[in-house]
Scaffold this active site. Structure first.
Site, PDB file in Angstrom:
ATOM      1  N   ARG A  40       0.794  -1.230   0.000  1.00 58.61           N
ATOM      2  CA  ARG A  40       0.000   0.000   0.000  1.00 58.61           C
ATOM      3  C   ARG A  40       0.825   1.279   0.000  1.00 58.61           C
ATOM      4  O   ARG A  40       0.638   2.133  -0.854  1.00 58.61           O
ATOM      5  CB  ARG A  40      -0.937   0.008   1.219  1.00 58.61           C
ATOM      6  CG  ARG A  40      -2.100  -0.957   1.097  1.00 58.61           C
ATOM      7  CD  ARG A  40      -2.862  -1.059   2.397  1.00 58.61           C
ATOM      8  NE  ARG A  40      -3.313   0.236   2.910  1.00 58.61           N
ATOM      9  CZ  ARG A  40      -3.928   0.390   4.080  1.00 58.61           C
ATOM     10  NH1 ARG A  40      -4.149  -0.651   4.853  1.00 58.61           N
ATOM     11  NH2 ARG A  40      -4.317   1.578   4.473  1.00 58.61           N
ATOM     12  N   HIS A  86      -7.517  -4.978  -7.616  1.00 60.74           N
ATOM     13  CA  HIS A  86      -7.308  -4.301  -6.327  1.00 60.74           C
ATOM     14  C   HIS A  86      -8.556  -4.460  -5.461  1.00 60.74           C
ATOM     15  O   HIS A  86      -9.465  -3.628  -5.514  1.00 60.74           O
ATOM     16  CB  HIS A  86      -7.009  -2.827  -6.570  1.00 60.74           C
ATOM     17  CG  HIS A  86      -6.373  -2.130  -5.401  1.00 60.74           C
ATOM     18  ND1 HIS A  86      -5.083  -2.371  -4.985  1.00 60.74           N
ATOM     19  CD2 HIS A  86      -6.857  -1.199  -4.550  1.00 60.74           C
ATOM     20  CE1 HIS A  86      -4.786  -1.606  -3.951  1.00 60.74           C
ATOM     21  NE2 HIS A  86      -5.855  -0.889  -3.662  1.00 60.74           N
ATOM     22  N   TYR A 129     -18.764  11.653 -12.244  1.00 57.04           N
ATOM     23  CA  TYR A 129     -18.825  12.904 -12.993  1.00 57.04           C
ATOM     24  C   TYR A 129     -17.571  13.149 -13.840  1.00 57.04           C
ATOM     25  O   TYR A 129     -17.612  13.933 -14.777  1.00 57.04           O
ATOM     26  CB  TYR A 129     -19.015  14.094 -12.043  1.00 57.04           C
ATOM     27  CG  TYR A 129     -20.289  14.045 -11.245  1.00 57.04           C
ATOM     28  CD1 TYR A 129     -21.521  14.031 -11.881  1.00 57.04           C
ATOM     29  CD2 TYR A 129     -20.259  14.003  -9.860  1.00 57.04           C
ATOM     30  CE1 TYR A 129     -22.701  13.987 -11.152  1.00 57.04           C
ATOM     31  CE2 TYR A 129     -21.432  13.959  -9.115  1.00 57.04           C
ATOM     32  CZ  TYR A 129     -22.646  13.947  -9.768  1.00 57.04           C
ATOM     33  OH  TYR A 129     -23.816  13.902  -9.057  1.00 57.04           O
TER      34      TYR A 129
END
Length: 837
Positions: A40, A86, A129
């Site tokens: 990570r 993932h 969006y």
């Protein structure tokens, strides 16, 4: 019916296992820490990617989201990455994706975002969006994945595979930096300029024993996406050496006249990851709490056309410089950046210096290039094998058809082809799949041409694999191609100027501006380094700097200006542009020991196009003396002083196409203007014969040039009265004016021909009229056809190599039209020695 007796229930067997809570917690914590560190938070030193970033780029590449195709919804990309590679929350994937698209976060963005991807003060819109596709830089990160250049590992459910590391055609970790917090460790790496990083990597490839100082001549410091100024380079050197360090960043601020009676501070660049709203908020808090004084208002005029523009109004009677010092102390206009270069090397977290970071990347690219070459070699060998079999079939096509027609089935046909024509199974299958349209005469010619081409390529690939030197050369050349495609000029200026002192304690008054406006002299070396030398106070004896300065690298001076520490001077470039520069931010040296090698590269300090533009001279913007300029095409101009535009840069001459400024200097009426052409002609005449013109004028004819000749040197000199001896010194001991020339062959690569040099007294050359051809300044011998260098100025002349090392010139006193003396080593430039007089 007799009811059935229910069977007794089986007894419940309890299995309770006692465990040690401390051991369980320790094991679970270690597993968690391992997952955070390796999966990570920390980037891989080879490609500079964290796992989530690598998976995003790989999946977008698999989806075909290239720069030449349309954008797709970010939510679709997030879903593909989450479902296939993932298995974590969509928010973490989208956050990583947004960072890869932000131009103010990465020096070289990897994703081309469409829509609201946030700003320094606001977060992005939701993934439903916004839209995204790969940026050109990302294609170079994933290029070659289909050629077995890296290992692929299973995904989380062992149904798909993903690359363990990306091929990375450029050092992404240094170019874009990284930040992350793991368990027990963290990383924070600054972005750098791609061109500089590639230059440093290429130098390390050819010089494996290079030191950090050697690499810093190519990579002087970070290059932040938002620009600004890095103050103090000691922390950068520590980080490049040990992997840990810190530096201060300052906003780019200029003092401008807002109205006829009001001045203000205009901020056009901010420190890394500092937003304008945060600065405005801190300024308002400081004014309300009476900590900041002299500020009347703050206006944010930022727009998409002009970029960042934050205007800070100054009250009447307050010094803008003093107010700016307060702002540096109490607001984010000055911020700090702590470097902590922690990355994964061989699966282990390590703290790396600059050399180690470059070496890990170079080793990775060597492995990628080797595996790619092996893959291509195997492909071409397989193809050649099939082509050879097909050529056999076409040559005996009638017999091949007969064998196939007489066979009962495909298997029998395959066996008979192998036996009759001495083929193997692959070639026989390929012939059986052959289409009739391939049996033409033209197809045979094509196959023979392909066979010859494959053999040549196989030979080249085998030679490449057999030579480690060729592999390293290939890596270096590919890096150079990447820099040409994606490289951009440096945005962040580097300076050794001191940072602001810590903010004053609550309730205490801020000190006034401490640094006085003292006299100083600014030097520009012929190799492009600038240095400020503070002069002694009135009444003190000025030391002889030329006598005390140790002759070290870069000490040949091209230009010098006498000014004060708080006065702006102008840097004249070969494109006819004057760039204002603050003397205060230049590194300073004591007047008793001047070494220009301690200066900064002026191209890093100013905003110039490194490929096209260079600084040719420094001039005073407050002097009443006109500035004289000479151009490559023989144009001369004297510019009327004063009334300069109140802009960071402005034009000083209108140049014709293909022309450029060769030299510039303050030229009073008593001076002589000197031109030296590549055909060894020298012309000088009084400056008074050139009337001063306006700033935008194009100048007038200064020297008549023969066909193919160009001006290589221009200067303005004031000859000293009195006879000169052979050393170039006046009879009364004052330094005289000398002419130094270096001749060579125009057909030889620069730096490979040492040539011949000559130093003559300037008094040997007669004055002629403006726009004439001049007189011969150097007689060419066999193998010479042009002047490579020329310089006219105060004796003694000092020559340096391309790297700034001092080179020996012949003694002064040669006749003006004599031939030169062969040089022992190549000369890169000539100037005068450091002097405070």
């Amino acid at each position: 019916m007799t009811p059935r007796t229910p069977e007794p229930e089986a007894p419940i067997v309890e299995n309770i296992e006692d465990i040690d809570v401390s051991s369980e917690m320790q094991g679970s914590f270690l597993e968690y820490a391992y997952s955070v560190i390796y999966s990570r938070a920390l980037p891989d030193a080879r490609d500079g990617m964290k796992p989530v970033q690598r998976r995003i780029l790989f999946q977008m590449s698999e989806m075909g989201l290239r720069p030449d195709r349309g954008h797709v919804k970010s939510a679709r990309v997030v879903g593909e990455v989450m479902g296939k590679l993932h298995p974590h929350g969509d928010a973490s994937i989208y956050d990583a994706m947004v960072r890869l698209a932000q131009s103010w976060t990465l020096r070289l963005p990897l994703i081309d975002g469409h829509g609201n991807f946030g700003s320094l003060d606001d977060g992005p819109a939701a993934s439903r969006y916004t839209e995204a596709r790969l940026a050109p830089a990302a294609l170079l990160m994933t290029d070659g994945l289909d050629e077995d250049v890296v290992d692929f590992v299973p995904n989380y459910d062992n149904q798909l595979t993903q690359p363990d590391v990306l091929p990375a055609a450029y050092p992404n970790l240094l170019v874009n930096g990284a930040s992350g917090i793991a368990v027990g460790m963290a990383t924070n790496m600054a972005p750098h300029n791609l061109i500089e990083v590639v230059s440093g990597a290429r130098y390390l490839i050819t010089h494996p024993d290079a030191t950090v100082d050697d690499l810093m001549s190519f990579i002087p410091g970070p290059d932040l996406p938002g620009g600004g100024t890095i103050v103090g380079l000691a922390g950068i050197r520590d980080a490049y050496t040990t992997g840990r360090g810190a530096f201060k960043t300052r906003a780019k601020v200029s003092v401008e006249t807002l109205t006829a009676r009001k001045v203000g501070l205009v901020v056009t660049e901010l420190p890394y990851l500092v937003g304008a709203e945060k600065v405005i908020s801190k300024i308002k808090d400081g004014v309300n709490s009476k900590k900041l004084q002299g500020i009347s208002d703050v206006t944010d005029l930022t727009d998409r056309t002009n970029g960042l523009r934050l205007v800070i109004g100054i009250k009447t009677g307050f010094s803008p410089e003093a107010v700016l010092e307060q702002l540096y102390k109490l607001t984010p206009l000055e911020d700090s950046f702590n470097i902590n270069n922690v990355a994964l090397v061989g699966g282990q977290p390590q703290t790396l210096g600059l050399r180690e970071l470059l070496q890990v990347y170079i080793d990775h690219r060597i492995e990628v290039t080797t595996r790619r070459t092996q893959f291509r070699l195997a492909k071409r060998r397989d193809r050649l094998h099939l082509v050879l079999g097909l050529l056999i079939a076409i040559l005996d096509i009638d017999e091949v058809i007969q064998v196939i027609r007489n066979s009962d089935d495909t298997e029998q046909a395959r066996v008979r082809l192998i036996d009759v024509f001495d083929l193997d199974a692959l070639q026989a299958d390929y012939i059986l799949e052959l289409r009739l349209r391939r049996l033409t005469k033209f197809s045979r010619i094509e196959l023979e041409a392909e066979r010859d081409q494959l053999r040549r390529e196989i030979e080249q690939l085998e030679a490449l694999l057999a030579s480690k030197a060729l592999i390293r050369q290939t890596v270096s050349e590919e890096l150079d191609d990447v820099a040409d495609k994606l490289g951009t000029p440096r945005r962040t200026m580097l300076t050794e100027a001191r940072a602001a002192a810590p903010a004053a304690a609550r309730g205490s008054s801020l000190p006034s501006l401490e640094l006085a406006d003292t006299p100083c002299r600014v030097f520009l070396s012929t190799t492009g380094r600038a240095l400020r030398v503070d002069l002694p106070n009135d009444g003190e004896q000025a030391p002889d700097a030329a006598a005390h300065a140790r002759r070290s690298k870069h000490d040949a001076v091209r230009s010098t200006v006498l000014t004060t520490t708080r006065t702006e001077i102008g840097a004249v470039t070969n494109l006819g542009r004057v760039i204002r520069m603050s003397v205060l931010d230049l590194p300073s040296a004591p007047s008793a020991s001047i070494q220009l090698a301690a200066g900064v590269r002026i191209s890093d300090y100013l905003t110039v196009d490194a490929k096209r533009e260079r600084v040719v001279a420094l001039v005073s913007l407050t002097s009443g003396t006109p500035i004289a300029l000479g151009t490559k095409q023989g144009v001369v101009k004297r510019v009327t002083p004063g009334d300069w535009p109140n802009k960071p840069d402005f034009e000083l001459i209108t140049l014709k196409p293909g022309d450029e400024v060769v030299g510039a200097e303050q030229a009073p009426e008593s001076s002589n203007l000197v031109f030296v052409a590549s055909d060894a002609q020298l012309l000088h005449y009084p400056a008074a014969s050139v009337r001063p013109q306006g700033r935008l004028a194009g100048g007038m004819a200064g020297m008549s040039l023969s066909g193919g000749a160009t001006v290589i040197a221009f200067s303005a000199v004031i000859p000293r009265a009195g006879a000169e001896d052979d050393s170039g010194a006046d009879a009364d001991g004052e330094a005289g004016i000398v002419v130094a020339t270096v001749a060579g062959s125009s057909g030889v690569l620069p730096g490979t021909d040492t040539g011949s040099a000559k130093v003559s007294s300037f008094s040997e050359f007669p004055s002629k009229g403006r726009a004439t051809g001049g007189v011969r300044a150097h007689r060419f011998v066999k193998g010479e056809d042009s002047l490579q260098l020329a310089w006219v100025g105060p004796a003694p002349a000092l020559a340096v190599a391309a790297d700034g090392a001092v080179r020996a010139l012949p003694d002064a006193g040669a006749k003006r039209d004599a031939s030169g003396t062969p040089l022992a080593a190549a000369v890169g430039s000539i100037g005068f020695t450091v002097s405070l007089s």
